[in-house]
Design an enzyme around this catalytic site. Structure first.
Site, PDB file in Angstrom:
ATOM      1  N   HIS A  31      14.176  -6.310 -15.890  1.00  0.00           N
ATOM      2  CA  HIS A  31      14.503  -7.710 -16.022  1.00  0.00           C
ATOM      3  C   HIS A  31      14.634  -8.126 -17.469  1.00  0.00           C
ATOM      4  CE1 HIS A  31      12.209 -11.275 -17.117  1.00  0.00           C
ATOM      5  NE2 HIS A  31      13.195 -11.839 -16.501  1.00  0.00           N
ATOM      6  N   HIS A 272      14.875 -13.752 -13.558  1.00  0.00           N
ATOM      7  CA  HIS A 272      13.763 -12.812 -13.401  1.00  0.00           C
ATOM      8  C   HIS A 272      14.018 -11.769 -12.369  1.00  0.00           C
ATOM      9  CE1 HIS A 272      11.829 -15.620 -15.719  1.00  0.00           C
ATOM     10  NE2 HIS A 272      11.574 -16.472 -14.790  1.00  0.00           N
ATOM     11  N   GLU A 426     -17.381  -6.930 -17.680  1.00  0.00           N
ATOM     12  CA  GLU A 426     -17.132  -5.509 -17.411  1.00  0.00           C
ATOM     13  C   GLU A 426     -15.663  -5.129 -17.552  1.00  0.00           C
ATOM     14  OE1 GLU A 426     -18.626  -7.597 -15.287  1.00  0.00           O
ATOM     15  OE2 GLU A 426     -20.743  -6.981 -15.316  1.00  0.00           O
ATOM     16  N   HIS A 488     -25.804  -4.388  -4.758  1.00  0.00           N
ATOM     17  CA  HIS A 488     -25.844  -3.653  -6.021  1.00  0.00           C
ATOM     18  C   HIS A 488     -25.827  -2.139  -5.842  1.00  0.00           C
ATOM     19  CE1 HIS A 488     -26.763  -7.598  -7.381  1.00  0.00           C
ATOM     20  NE2 HIS A 488     -27.100  -7.242  -8.594  1.00  0.00           N
TER      21      HIS A 488
END
Lengths: 691, 691
Positions: A31, A272, A426, A488
């Site tokens: 594009h 686009h 993270e 966890h």
């Protein structure tokens, strides 16, 4: 630097725009919108500011350029802009390479791949990654500059330029990175934001109406704006100049552009979705004074203009090399070390510092064993630069006496410090580490709980794809973390990371295996590693050595004429050994194999692998997570049937039957089943073909 | 509402603080800092504002409360605060349950788990998730309110309260969610931010120095501040009142608190790492006028005060039920539909609208087949509320004629709209969908490229853990996406998601299988699903039916006395069929099995599974991604050896040998190998034990 217009500017910018349209049209994919919109900024940056030598693309103090701009999301990375600039500047990218855009095995793939195409610093495409990589590149410069620059010897002072778009700025990973970059006051980081208000779904008004400038001010950035990024070259130049002058803040330049500028459909969504139509391209060429029928045309004056820019870079490198030489005379030690680091070599004999253990040594958590390795290696490998996502006390990643990497104004550290306080970020941490690895001279390590490495999955797969040597210290790696419970406790995590090509996922069982994991990770300059480490204590194994564990898998307990082999890793190996003892009492001979790293084990020759996981008796795998994937190395698999549970860890292990006594019971079942079944038991490694 | 102090306030707040200390001390795990700091805000919110009935915890118009606050990161979720409040208010949580905090199989696990503990709305712990869940809960209220409320019948108007901390606000997922919440002008969302400047690594000065208030203003939020959150109850109450009055913006209240207030170590890092020492707890009790030796003590006046709050909720529900009844008389149709949705039931006979295909129907991309299903089901299932992370045109998720979920001031849609423009915010999208599912009455679907579902891995695993019915429309699911190349081509992704418990990962091969995937996903109210869909066209299979595919695996091409079985899924099934034809020409009988969903197939009885993957001949798996995990269903595995490549998709398939002709060659190899090996070939499903 005040802006001096050149007669060649207009043609150069038109060339970039038209070349983008031609290249995209030929590939019939990708594009042209963004490259056409960003052409003026790209031209000004590369013709006036970029300090890089196309003929020596790895020169260490070069300015770094990252194309993170993705006007429309990942599907439409206008990397043709970057390829075009690299070609015009004389990098190893021919016009034929441009014509092969997005074709199989070309140098111009759908998204820029570091190490694949000359001049590409980092692998981008997935949104937000390039932005965060840029923060890592800027940290690398700030750190090495603080360590090696001396009065009169500004050896490391390059800028990092990032082009980004709306898509990147909607992603959380860029938000995390931007907040940290502001805190760290990274003055040499300059982001040009293609503020064109268009994304795949149309006008950004449908989902992205926040005040981006205000947000970056709140992060502590300098925010500049260029109202006419389509043709106000002076304003673009002045903004970049102002950004370079601000040394205590990163800068974001809001560049108002018109996507697909010059096209009939400029500023609309239409540019686009697809390449421009032939008539539109022809009209575009006429409009900019090019022949409507000529394709892939670059006027000589444009090549000449960029040859000048390239020459500027070559001259700059030459004088830098001279500066480095005289630095060597005045500061021989620093010069030697810097040269070694720039060459990507570790100091001679660093392996000698690796901790070695005897079985009689006391049991310790592998996260603690990791701290011992880092403590032993940090003095001999200054290249190590690490940090944690706000879990320093749990990950045990900060070596005593190490200094924080902080702007000195915080009084919490200096840029010469090697310990990065990533905050609870993270994903950005992983992407920043990719930038640090790409900068060079630094071996980055990052840390969090294993379960939360998944937050950074997007960055981890790019470490592996772009061959970035990043080391994850991933602690609390199973139900062994206990009370924190199933939210966890990783279950799917190991299968996920073991399925990523070129990612070394290590789950060491004791001290020597932990040293081995670091040893191999540090030698693997083209491979990222995840070290999966326990919260709970692990006894040292009788047979473990760094050499054996460095093969990725080996025999921990040998028997001849065995009835069973148990293959395991990490904290479950000692449980397997316990089970083997109990089975022995019942007269069943059980071998135990430790497989700390599948990737490395798979790289060993078949003969060795078959000596470890041999035919003749059934093989039972044991790991306190999902069993998915263990079928590759075993006939039967024991692990978690579902989620973990919250409670004291020994009780949780008990609940799931991951104890020596229960595994002995399971092992007996396996032996009986295969005896009853009869026939030869063949090693799972013996296959009809290999991929 | 102006604040009226009560004589019981002080004791109630002291009780919460002391109970937290006692509970944590007994469990010898977890951490009392935050509950002690947030006690006044919790008391004011629950005693004065919360509109919920502890004896009827699922009452639909209840205010939602989400504890996302994690003072120190995920390791120290102070959920003891939430458990304490639930106990005091009279939810099904006894003092003994509190004493069993973080013990195995207790109702008070280390982090709050929805569906496990009465009164817990969403599963929190992993940082930032609760914040984004809150945005989803608020969207649910805004949407259902807009659809069903009528003049005089404000049936759906609850507030969503979120407690969050520094950790949550550093995470990218909360940044994405906050930006979208501001855009959506969610006036009923109220976030209380525990601004205590402490995180695990110590003072937030080390990593988090941005202007949080300024950032939220730039998102379009109302930002309020309470300077003394430790004891200024009036200020806390006034802030919540002001937040409730602001109807066109979400509100964040910056609550300055002292962590571990009352403890000797208040305001320090010391109160995080570990439970308070016995003497500190004793001193704390004395300080607040409690007996230093008495544990788990709740003064009668405190129980009474909360009984009053509970009674307020019960009364409120009663009058709401009356309102609902009269609504039923005036708007019987809406009442019936709303009642059905509140009960979590789909409309009778919706399955009849599922598209059915014949083999002769034209080949289509499964992303297109997905659009056809959504187009067919949306009119009959108004519960469907979906959106895409800025890839609407590629994911094909917006049904023609559907309205955007937007604040009407945008003129782009209304709150009654069912299509959400998520922006490029995959992680928040996944977490928001979890909130929508938790709200009830809505079946959320979300969309992006399969490769970028990994950005949301943290939210996806929580969907599965908390049994949230979320449907991912994950398109461009292999190297079949072609030109975008390896940065966008999933390799590890399927292994990752197949290893997550209670997650149905579907990879349909054709029209009927796509309908089946939706059928099972919509019936599975306790299980999230990921629909892995192709960009490229797929032919319809001879044998496929919705019924067969709904079993997760079935025989696509049958043979008696076969030489080989090829098991595959998605776009590779038709390639396997082609290979089988070629092998037939060589006189080799080849069965073909389609395995669109492993989770569902594994739930079928063994007899059926063995009829699909039977003994007698070798089984070869085929998927254009990592082979990891396929060993569970096959003897030999063919797939990608490493990363994909950028190029036209047929050329990429060719490059990796995933074509009918090459798979025929591989199949022949497998047959010869097993003939040579001799002995019976046993189905991989026959095992010594099951987990």
């Amino acid at each position: 630097m005040s802006f001096a217009p050149q007669p060649t500017d207009a043609a150069a910018i038109a060339t970039i725009r038209i070349l983008a349209a031609d290249v995209v049209a030929k590939s019939n994919s990708g594009h042209p919108g963004a490259p056409m919109g960003m052409a003026p900024a790209a031209h000004i940056l590369f013709s006036r500011f970029m300090n890089a030598n196309p003929k020596s693309s790895k020169w260490f103090n070069r300015d770094r350029f990252v194309l993170s701009v993705l006007d429309l999301t990942c599907e439409r990375n206008p990397c043709v802009l970057q390829y075009t600039m690299l070609h015009l500047l004389g990098y190893k990218l021919s016009m034929d390479d441009l014509k092969a855009f997005r074709q199989l095995d070309s140098l111009t793939p759908g998204h820029p791949e570091a190490g694949h195409t000359d001049g590409i610093e980092v692998t981008t495409g997935p949104l937000g990654q390039g932005f965060a990589n840029g923060v890592g590149l800027a940290i690398g410069q700030a750190h090495l500059g603080a360590v090696y620059n001396k009065d009169g010897f500004e050896l490391i002072n390059n800028y990092t330029y990032v082009f980004c778009g709306d898509g990147c700025l909607m992603e959380g990973v860029s938000a995390e990175a931007a907040s940290l970059a502001g805190h760290l006051q990274l003055g040499n980081l300059i982001v040009v934001y293609d503020d064109n208000h268009i994304s795949i779904d149309g006008d950004t008004a449908c989902a992205f109406t926040e005040d981006v400038g205000g947000r970056f001010v709140s992060y502590g950035w300098q925010v500049l704006q260029v109202d006419n990024g389509d043709s106000d070259l002076a304003a673009i130049s002045d903004a970049i100049t102002a950004a370079r002058l601000e040394k205590s803040k990163p800068t974001i330049i809001k560049l108002k552009t018109t996507i697909g500028f010059g096209s009939k459909e400029q500023g609309t969504h239409g540019v686009h979705g697809a390449p421009l139509k032939a008539d539109d391209i022809a009209a575009l060429k006429t409009k900019f004074g090019f022949s409507p029928n000529e394709k892939f045309h670059v006027p000589k004056e444009t090549y000449d203009a960029y040859a000048e820019a390239a020459k500027r870079g070559a001259t700059s490198e030459a004088s830098w090399n001279a500066l480095l030489a005289s630095y060597g005379e005045k500061y021989p030690t620093e010069h030697a070390e810097l040269s070694r680091r720039m060459a990507g070599k570790l100091p001679e004999g660093w392996e000698k510092s690796l901790p070695v253990y005897k079985a009689s040594d006391s049991a310790q958590a592998s996260r603690k064993l990791s701290e011992i390795v880092l403590t032993a290696l940090s003095p001999v490998i200054p290249d190590l630069m690490g940090g944690s996502a706000d879990l320093t006390g749990s990950n045990l990643t900060k070596v005593k006496g190490s200094t924080d990497f902080q702007p000195s104004s915080t009084n919490l550290g200096t840029y010469a410090g090697t310990y990065i306080r990533y905050g609870v970020r993270e994903h950005a941490m992983g992407a920043i580490a990719n930038g640090l690895a790409a900068y060079g001279g630094i071996v980055p390590f990052v840390a969090t709980f294993l379960n939360f490495v998944s937050y950074a999955a997007g960055a981890v797969r790019l470490s592996a794809l772009s061959k970035a040597q990043v080391i994850w210290v991933a602690t609390h790696d199973s139900i062994g973390l206990g009370e924190d419970g199933p939210t966890h406790q990783p279950v799917e995590t190991n299968a996920h990371f073991r399925a990523i090509p070129n990612l070394a996922f290590w789950r060491p069982a004791d001290g020597n295996e932990t040293s081995a994991a670091y040893a191999v990770a540090l030698k693997s300059t083209q491979t990222p590693s995840i070290l999966s480490l326990s919260r709970q204590n692990l006894p040292n194994l009788e047979a473990s050595t760094i050499e054996l564990a460095s093969r990725g898998g080996y025999v921990v307990h040998e028997e001849t004429g065995e009835d069973l082999t148990i293959v395991s890793c990490g904290s479950e190996v000692s449980i397997a050994v316990e089970a083997a003892k109990k089975l022995k009492e019942q007269g069943l001979k059980t071998r135990v194999v430790s497989l700390p790293c599948w990737l490395v084990f798979d790289q060993q020759d078949l003969e060795y692998r078959l000596s470890v996981l041999r035919s003749g008796a059934p093989i039972l795998s044991l790991e306190a997570l999902s069993t998915l994937g263990w079928e590759k190395y075993s006939h039967e698999q024991y692990g978690l049937p579902s989620w973990g549970a919250s409670g004291p860890y020994l009780k949780v292990y008990e609940k799931f039957g991951i104890t020596g006594s229960n595994i002995a019971v399971v092992g007996k079942k396996v032996v009986d089943f295969y005896k009853k079944k009869g026939g030869e038991v063949v090693s799972p490694l013996i296959k009809a073909f290999t991929l």
